[in-house]
Design an enzyme around this catalytic site. Structure first.
Site, PDB file in Angstrom:
ATOM      1  N   HIS A 172      -6.604  -6.715  -3.184  1.00  0.00           N
ATOM      2  CA  HIS A 172      -6.514  -7.729  -2.132  1.00  0.00           C
ATOM      3  C   HIS A 172      -7.110  -7.174  -0.846  1.00  0.00           C
ATOM      4  O   HIS A 172      -7.509  -6.007  -0.785  1.00  0.00           O
ATOM      5  CB  HIS A 172      -5.076  -8.217  -1.944  1.00  0.00           C
ATOM      6  N   HIS A 220      -5.938  -6.733   2.286  1.00  0.00           N
ATOM      7  CA  HIS A 220      -5.254  -6.000   3.351  1.00  0.00           C
ATOM      8  C   HIS A 220      -5.949  -4.646   3.467  1.00  0.00           C
ATOM      9  O   HIS A 220      -6.279  -4.014   2.465  1.00  0.00           O
ATOM     10  CB  HIS A 220      -3.763  -5.822   3.044  1.00  0.00           C
ATOM     11  N   ASP A 248      -5.302  -1.624   4.030  1.00  0.00           N
ATOM     12  CA  ASP A 248      -4.873  -0.367   3.395  1.00  0.00           C
ATOM     13  C   ASP A 248      -5.277  -0.301   1.922  1.00  0.00           C
ATOM     14  O   ASP A 248      -5.025   0.698   1.254  1.00  0.00           O
ATOM     15  CB  ASP A 248      -3.353  -0.154   3.561  1.00  0.00           C
ATOM     16  N   HIS A 249      -5.917  -1.356   1.415  1.00  0.00           N
ATOM     17  CA  HIS A 249      -6.372  -1.343   0.012  1.00  0.00           C
ATOM     18  C   HIS A 249      -7.890  -1.347  -0.139  1.00  0.00           C
ATOM     19  O   HIS A 249      -8.385  -1.227  -1.243  1.00  0.00           O
ATOM     20  CB  HIS A 249      -5.758  -2.527  -0.752  1.00  0.00           C
ATOM     21  N   HIS A 300       1.953 -12.105  -2.972  1.00  0.00           N
ATOM     22  CA  HIS A 300       1.870 -11.334  -1.733  1.00  0.00           C
ATOM     23  C   HIS A 300       1.515 -12.301  -0.602  1.00  0.00           C
ATOM     24  O   HIS A 300       1.354 -13.495  -0.830  1.00  0.00           O
ATOM     25  CB  HIS A 300       0.819 -10.231  -1.930  1.00  0.00           C
ATOM     26  N   ASP A 323      -0.090  -5.232  -4.072  1.00  0.00           N
ATOM     27  CA  ASP A 323       1.213  -5.390  -3.448  1.00  0.00           C
ATOM     28  C   ASP A 323       1.850  -6.695  -3.946  1.00  0.00           C
ATOM     29  O   ASP A 323       1.153  -7.670  -4.167  1.00  0.00           O
ATOM     30  CB  ASP A 323       1.062  -5.496  -1.939  1.00  0.00           C
ATOM     31  N   HIS A 351       3.130   3.188  -2.940  1.00  0.00           N
ATOM     32  CA  HIS A 351       2.967   2.294  -1.787  1.00  0.00           C
ATOM     33  C   HIS A 351       4.160   2.414  -0.838  1.00  0.00           C
ATOM     34  O   HIS A 351       4.759   1.418  -0.407  1.00  0.00           O
ATOM     35  CB  HIS A 351       2.769   0.842  -2.253  1.00  0.00           C
TER      36      HIS A 351
HETATM   37 ZN   LIG Z   1      -0.879  -5.858   1.184  1.00  0.00          ZN
END
Ligand SMILES: [Zn+2]
Length: 305
Positions: free
Chosen positions: A63, A65, A67-68, A143, A213, A271
């Site tokens: 996805h 976001h 941090d990914h 999510h 997530d 995570h």
């Molecule tokens: Zn996320």
């Protein structure tokens, strides 16, 4: 048996800390290297843990976001600068293509290699990729933005040839592959030896499921049932359940409950929120529910036997 390994490059959530990087992991399966998510710093972690950088040929992004995936543009550019020629296959949510295109456009970068992008379906399970020996499926997670998990599965197993049969029937090297694939063998004098006399049963097919997530969602268990190793996010401990729900994340206790419902063989928690330095409470919370639980550690390789 071929290696089926998961190496954690990053297992932190949201922001990098001195001890944890954002999410990224390398899967070694059937002689290939796959990358799942590519948080900031992923390429530095690859260097540190001696991952064969250019050997990765397929990348899956769960996805958008940051941090990914914020390490992706840097990683793609490094492979360009290092002279990559082989195509690279990238799977992720549809807008990822637009994000990358604009970054390449304004840096006047024309990649030396072909980047083949395929948008993931964030609404239903889909077969994304397969070769002779593995399949990779995506499936929807719950999510705050469209997100998928991934399931990496072995597809076929070659039949091991009995050692004594090699000598007894003077099996030629040229015939070995076809016997391993289930074929019978004809000896020099024309006698046909049935496959089951010269081979052993195949080893069970192995699988790895990645779920990050997501909020606690029992519906995902249908996609990952019986998996050998389940990586499930556990951003918080259960005393922060309210926060977990608000942010569409899961607690360690809930991750263990998913592992039980999915009949997973082993659970790998990851995570982790940057608020936690000591992670031992994650195990204390999860193990009474699902005993075979491990904590993800950066630089550690988890083998699926
Ligand atoms: Zn996320």
């Amino acid at each position: 048996m071929q290696d089926f390994n998961v190496t954690i490059l990053g297992c932190g959530s949201a922001t990098p800390t001195a001890s944890r990087n954002p999410t990224s992991q390398v899967i070694e399966v059937c002689g290939r290297l796959l990358l799942i998510d590519c948080g900031e710093g992923a390429q530095i972690q690859m260097r540190k843990f001696k991952v064969k950088f250019q050997k990765i040929d397929t990348i899956f992004i769960s996805h958008l976001h940051g941090d990914h995936y914020l390490g992706l543009i840097g990683y793609l550019q490094s492979m360009h600068l290092l002279g990559r020629k082989n195509p690279l296959y990238l799977f992720g949510p549809a807008p990822l293509k637009e994000i990358l295109d604009i970054q390449f456009k304004y840096s006047y970068t024309a990649l030396n290699y072909e980047l083949v992008f395929t948008a993931t379906n964030t609404k239903q399970k889909e077969l994304l990729f397969e070769d002779k020996c593995i399949e990779v499926h995506s499936f929807p997670l719950s999510h705050r933005i469209p997100t998928t998990g991934f399931l990496v599965k072995e597809k076929i197993k070659l039949l091991p040839i009995k050692k004594e049969a090699l000598a007894e029937y003077k099996i030629s090297v040229a015939a070995i592959q076809s016997i391993k694939e289930g074929g019978d063998y004809t000896t020099e004098d024309g006698t046909m030896i049935p496959n089951k006399l010269i081979t052993m049963p195949p080893l069970p097919l192995r699988s790895y499921a990645y779920c990050s997530d997501t909020i606690y969602d029992e519906r995902i268990t249908e996609y990952i049932r019986g998996t050998d190793l389940l990586y499930h996010e556990s951003t918080f401990l259960h005393d922060m359940l309210k926060r977990a729900k608000e942010t569409f994340h899961t607690t360690a206790l809930q991750a263990a409950q998913i592992a039980v419902l999915a009949q997973a063989k082993q659970l790998l928690l990851g995570h982790f929120s940057a608020r936690y330095n000591d992670l031992s409470d994650f195990l204390t919370e999860a193990k009474p529910v699902f005993e075979n639980t491990l904590l993800a550690e950066e630089g550690t390789t988890y083998s699926i036997k």
